[in-house]
Design a protein around this motif. Structure first.
Motif, mmCIF file in Angstrom:
data_model
loop_
_atom_site.group_PDB
_atom_site.id
_atom_site.type_symbol
_atom_site.label_atom_id
_atom_site.label_comp_id
_atom_site.label_asym_id
_atom_site.label_seq_id
_atom_site.Cartn_x
_atom_site.Cartn_y
_atom_site.Cartn_z
ATOM 1 N N SER A 60 5.954 16.054 3.567
ATOM 2 C CA SER A 60 7.172 15.272 3.370
ATOM 3 C C SER A 60 7.215 14.809 1.919
ATOM 4 O O SER A 60 6.175 14.492 1.334
ATOM 5 N N SER A 61 8.395 14.777 1.355
ATOM 6 C CA SER A 61 8.545 14.292 -0.024
ATOM 7 C C SER A 61 8.680 12.778 -0.083
ATOM 8 O O SER A 61 8.801 12.205 -1.168
ATOM 9 N N ILE A 94 0.549 10.875 10.691
ATOM 10 C CA ILE A 94 -0.718 11.409 10.203
ATOM 11 C C ILE A 94 -0.498 12.163 8.892
ATOM 12 O O ILE A 94 -1.252 11.995 7.927
ATOM 13 N N ASP A 95 0.551 12.988 8.839
ATOM 14 C CA ASP A 95 0.824 13.756 7.621
ATOM 15 C C ASP A 95 1.149 12.862 6.428
ATOM 16 O O ASP A 95 0.871 13.226 5.280
ATOM 17 N N MET A 96 1.730 11.679 6.704
ATOM 18 C CA MET A 96 2.110 10.783 5.606
ATOM 19 C C MET A 96 1.030 9.756 5.284
ATOM 20 O O MET A 96 1.218 8.915 4.412
ATOM 21 N N GLY A 97 -0.119 9.816 5.995
ATOM 22 C CA GLY A 97 -1.235 8.954 5.625
ATOM 23 C C GLY A 97 -1.333 7.675 6.413
ATOM 24 O O GLY A 97 -1.620 6.607 5.843
ATOM 25 N N PHE A 122 0.850 -1.190 0.000
ATOM 26 C CA PHE A 122 0.000 0.000 0.000
ATOM 27 C C PHE A 122 0.889 1.245 0.000
ATOM 28 O O PHE A 122 1.199 1.799 1.052
ATOM 29 N N PRO A 123 1.303 1.691 -1.194
ATOM 30 C CA PRO A 123 2.090 2.923 -1.269
ATOM 31 C C PRO A 123 1.189 4.151 -1.231
ATOM 32 O O PRO A 123 0.072 4.137 -1.747
ATOM 33 N N LYS A 124 1.650 5.192 -0.604
ATOM 34 C CA LYS A 124 0.943 6.470 -0.613
ATOM 35 C C LYS A 124 1.976 7.563 -0.862
ATOM 36 O O LYS A 124 2.868 7.785 -0.034
ATOM 37 N N TYR A 125 1.840 8.232 -1.996
ATOM 38 C CA TYR A 125 2.818 9.233 -2.416
ATOM 39 C C TYR A 125 2.379 10.624 -1.954
ATOM 40 O O TYR A 125 1.188 10.846 -1.670
ATOM 41 N N PRO A 126 3.319 11.566 -1.880
ATOM 42 C CA PRO A 126 2.945 12.929 -1.482
ATOM 43 C C PRO A 126 1.786 13.461 -2.327
ATOM 44 O O PRO A 126 1.825 13.405 -3.556
ATOM 45 N N GLY A 127 0.755 13.935 -1.644
ATOM 46 C CA GLY A 127 -0.421 14.449 -2.331
ATOM 47 C C GLY A 127 -1.513 13.435 -2.571
ATOM 48 O O GLY A 127 -2.614 13.802 -2.995
#
Length: 321
Positions: free
Chosen positions: A249-250, A158-161, A107-112
């Motif tokens: 975060s990038s 939280i910020d990174m999902g 389960f990848p989650k990219y910035p945005g």
């Protein structure tokens, strides 16, 4: 079992907490440095999907989602991961001594990226094109669904999902998996739900709601923040979701989920292919992995080794009643 074997079973208090809340953790598995080293070595293997059991189907359908499935069958590190005693002992203390792993997913989650919408899964027919249940428990079973072990291969803030849970919600199914959802790849990252970007990988999970006017009580939601290398255990019938990746975060957030069942449950009993998220894959190269105990039922197909030849050796977790 040898006298020197370390046992990681859940305690009586932990089991009571799990059955009350539907989840427990996080638990430490790798140190952040160890997980980062493993991840660096793993990335090239994940990019090379030619050894994946669904590689041919991915090339035909153009779907990249199926490339995230069941890589424990061709990547030795992932095969070792799903059979780690820190995981298997805890899962077996919930499910009993005879346990299989039937699926794993990245389960990848990219910035945005949007958050994952609230959902529950009982028989996993919810996104199957055939609408057949992917797992079938015995008729006299007290449970449904599957045990998911979600490991943070990167930090999950939280910020990174990170994941979200609604404790205790695994006791009532709010969705009807016999209903249909419409796949729309163009809807990804474009759906706003009460001011939060939430989707379900091209589906709208609200289409499965038993009551179209119902909505989850998000005031009860818990954010499952995890450091790199930790894992959490939860029922798939638990209401769960994830925050969007804020983009502050990038770095990508990457989770890896192994799904576990007792060997009494039948896996893909009515299907010879998967049809999910815009892709199709035949199951002729698929096999469950016996991670603990033995199979005395004979109704499931098992893989003996990874495609590189690493054997799967089930752990003996205790005596049978």
């Amino acid at each position: 079992m040898t006298p020197q074997q370390t046992i990681f079973s859940l305690s009586a208090d932990e089991l009571a907490q799990f059955h009350r809340d539907g989840y427990i953790g996080p638990f430490d598995l790798y140190s952040p440095d160890e997980m980062e080293r493993n991840l660096r070595a793993l990335r090239p293997k994940l990019l090379n999907t030619k050894t994946s059991i669904y590689a041919e189907e991915q090339a035909i359908s153009g779907s990249t989602n199926l490339a995230n499935y069941d890589r424990h069958l061709d990547v030795d590190f992932l095969a070792e991961h799903i059979t780690r005693p820190e995981i298997v002992d805890r899962v077996a203390s919930i499910l009993g001594p005879d346990v299989l792993c039937w699926r794993s997913e990245f389960f990848p989650k990219y910035p945005g990226d949007e958050g994952t919408d609230w959902h529950q899964a009982d028989n996993f027919s919810n996104v199957a094109g055939s609408k057949h249940p992917q797992i079938v428990w015995p008729e006299d079973a007290d449970f449904g669904g599957t045990i998911t072990v979600w490991t943070a291969f990167t930090e999950a803030s939280i910020d990174m999902g990170c994941l979200q849970f609604i404790p205790g919600s695994h006791k009532t199914m709010n969705y009807d998996e016999s209903k249909s959802m419409t796949y729309d790849a163009d809807a990804i990252n474009k759906v706003d739900k009460n001011g939060v970007r939430r989707g379900f990988f091209g589906y709208d999970y609200r289409q499965l709601q038993k009551d179209p006017n119902w909505s989850p009580d998000e005031t009860k939601a818990v954010s499952q923040v995890m450091r790199q290398g930790q894992f959490v255990i939860f029922w798939s019938t638990l209401m769960h979701a994830s925050h969007p990746h804020s983009g502050k975060s990038s770095n990508m957030r990457l989770g890896y989920a192994g799904r576990y069942l007792p060997t009494s449950v039948r896996v893909y009993p009515y299907s010879d292919e998967l049809e999910e998220f815009g892709g199709k894959a035949r199951l002729d190269k698929f096999g469950n992995v016996l991670v603990a105990g033995q199979d005395s039922f004979g109704h499931n197909r098992f893989a003996d080794a990874t495609r590189s030849g690493r054997p799967f050796e089930p752990r003996q977790t205790g005596a049978r009643a």
